[in-house]
Write a protein that holds these residues in place. Structure first.
Motif, PDB file in Angstrom:
ATOM      1  N   GLN A   4      66.222  42.278  31.634  1.00 56.62           N
ATOM      2  CA  GLN A   4      67.932  42.042  32.318  1.00 56.62           C
ATOM      3  C   GLN A   4      68.528  43.436  33.033  1.00 56.62           C
ATOM      4  O   GLN A   4      68.814  43.101  34.383  1.00 56.62           O
ATOM      5  N   PRO A   5      68.338  44.645  32.579  1.00 57.73           N
ATOM      6  CA  PRO A   5      69.133  45.334  33.304  1.00 57.73           C
ATOM      7  C   PRO A   5      68.317  45.845  34.350  1.00 57.73           C
ATOM      8  O   PRO A   5      68.720  46.144  35.515  1.00 57.73           O
ATOM      9  N   ALA A   8      68.976  43.318  36.952  1.00 58.63           N
ATOM     10  CA  ALA A   8      70.622  43.370  37.564  1.00 58.63           C
ATOM     11  C   ALA A   8      70.583  44.619  38.356  1.00 58.63           C
ATOM     12  O   ALA A   8      71.338  44.636  39.157  1.00 58.63           O
ATOM     13  N   THR A   9      69.932  45.676  38.210  1.00 63.24           N
ATOM     14  CA  THR A   9      69.786  46.742  39.127  1.00 63.24           C
ATOM     15  C   THR A   9      69.092  46.359  40.522  1.00 63.24           C
ATOM     16  O   THR A   9      69.775  46.721  41.638  1.00 63.24           O
ATOM     17  N   ASN A  11      69.077  43.473  42.041  1.00 59.96           N
ATOM     18  CA  ASN A  11      70.079  42.754  42.497  1.00 59.96           C
ATOM     19  C   ASN A  11      71.247  43.320  43.074  1.00 59.96           C
ATOM     20  O   ASN A  11      71.692  42.880  43.969  1.00 59.96           O
ATOM     21  N   HIS A  12      71.579  44.426  42.215  1.00 60.30           N
ATOM     22  CA  HIS A  12      72.863  45.261  42.934  1.00 60.30           C
ATOM     23  C   HIS A  12      72.239  45.800  44.234  1.00 60.30           C
ATOM     24  O   HIS A  12      72.998  45.866  45.232  1.00 60.30           O
ATOM     25  N   CYS A  43      60.205  37.697  37.016  1.00 63.38           N
ATOM     26  CA  CYS A  43      61.632  36.987  37.826  1.00 63.38           C
ATOM     27  C   CYS A  43      60.997  35.997  38.871  1.00 63.38           C
ATOM     28  O   CYS A  43      60.068  36.092  39.163  1.00 63.38           O
ATOM     29  N   SER A  52      66.298  36.285  39.223  1.00 61.70           N
ATOM     30  CA  SER A  52      66.680  36.023  38.100  1.00 61.70           C
ATOM     31  C   SER A  52      65.361  35.863  36.901  1.00 61.70           C
ATOM     32  O   SER A  52      64.548  35.582  37.333  1.00 61.70           O
TER      33      SER A  52
END
Length: 191
Positions: A4-5, A8-9, A11-12, A43, A52
Motif C-alpha cells: 500500500q505505501p 501510494a508513492t 501513484n503520487h 498491482c 491499485s
C-alpha cells in the motif's frame, strides 16, 4: 503491508508528472508484479493510469525480480543495474515500466512548498541536491582511492595489464611443455 505505501508513492509520482498517467493508461487492466525479496507487490493498472494493489497473482502480465542489493544502484540511476533485473511477461508493459523508472521524478519542491512556502522549499531542495552531489562525488573519490591503494600500495587487485601478462606467460609455459614432451617422445622412440 509494504504494498500500500509503495503503490501510494508511485501513484503520487504518476499524478504529479502530468505525462506519465496517459502513457500507463494504455495498459489498463494489466497486472505487474515486483518481487524484491522478501517482499512481493502486485498491482493492476487502472483506466486513469494509476495503480491499485491486487492480491498476489499466479500469472501477472509482467514480472520484475530485483535483488535487494540492486535498489541503491537504481536509486542513483546506475544504467547497468537495469540489465540485472530479471523480467518476464508482456514486453511492452515492461518497456513502459523501465521508461517510467528512468524518467519519473519527484517534484519535491512542490510538495515541500505546501508546508514551508515556495522560497524555503526551493532552498531545501537546493541544499539536499547539493549534499546528494557531494555524497556521490565522495563515494566516487573513495572508490577510486581504494582501487588505487589495492592495486598500487597493497596489491590485492591485479591490473588488467598484469593479468594479461600472466596469461601470456601461462600460454608460453604450456607451449614450452608441449614442445618438451614432443622432444622427449622423439628421443625415447629413437633409442
Amino acid at each position: 503491508m509494504f504494498a500500500q505505501p509503495a503503490i501510494a508513492t508511485l501513484n503520487h509520482l504518476l499524478a504529479g508528472s502530468g505525462w506519465a498517467q496517459p502513457r500507463l493508461a494504455k495498459f489498463a487492466g494489466k497486472t505487474a508484479q515486483f518481487r524484491i525479496a522478501p517482499f512481493s507487490i502486485a498491482c493492476i493498472v487502472g483506466e486513469d493510469g494509476l495503480l491499485s494493489a491486487t492480491e498476489e497473482v499466479v500469472s501477472a502480465d509482467a514480472v520484475c525480480v530485483l535483488p535487494p542489493s540492486l535498489l541503491p544502484r537504481l536509486a542513483f540511476q546506475d544504467e547497468s543495474a537495469y540489465s540485472q533485473i530479471q523480467t518476464s511477461g508482456d514486453a511492452a508493459l515492461l518497456a513502459e515500466i523501465f521508461y517510467l523508472s528512468r524518467n519519473l521524478r519527484w517534484d519535491a519542491a512542490e510538495d515541500i512548498s505546501r508546508v514551508t512556502g515556495d522560497i524555503a522549499a526551493q532552498r531545501i531542495v537546493q541544499l539536499v541536491t547539493g549534499k546528494h552531489r557531494q555524497m556521490r562525488a565522495t563515494a566516487l573519490n573513495l572508490s577510486q582511492a581504494l582501487a588505487e591503494y589495492w592495486t598500487e600500495e597493497r596489491p590485492l587487485l591485479a591490473k588488467p595489464e598484469q593479468v594479461a601478462g600472466f596469461v601470456q606467460q601461462v600460454d608460453q609455459l604450456r607451449d614450452d611443455v608441449a614442445r618438451l614432451e614432443q622432444r622427449l617422445a622423439r628421443l625415447s622412440s629413437g633409442k
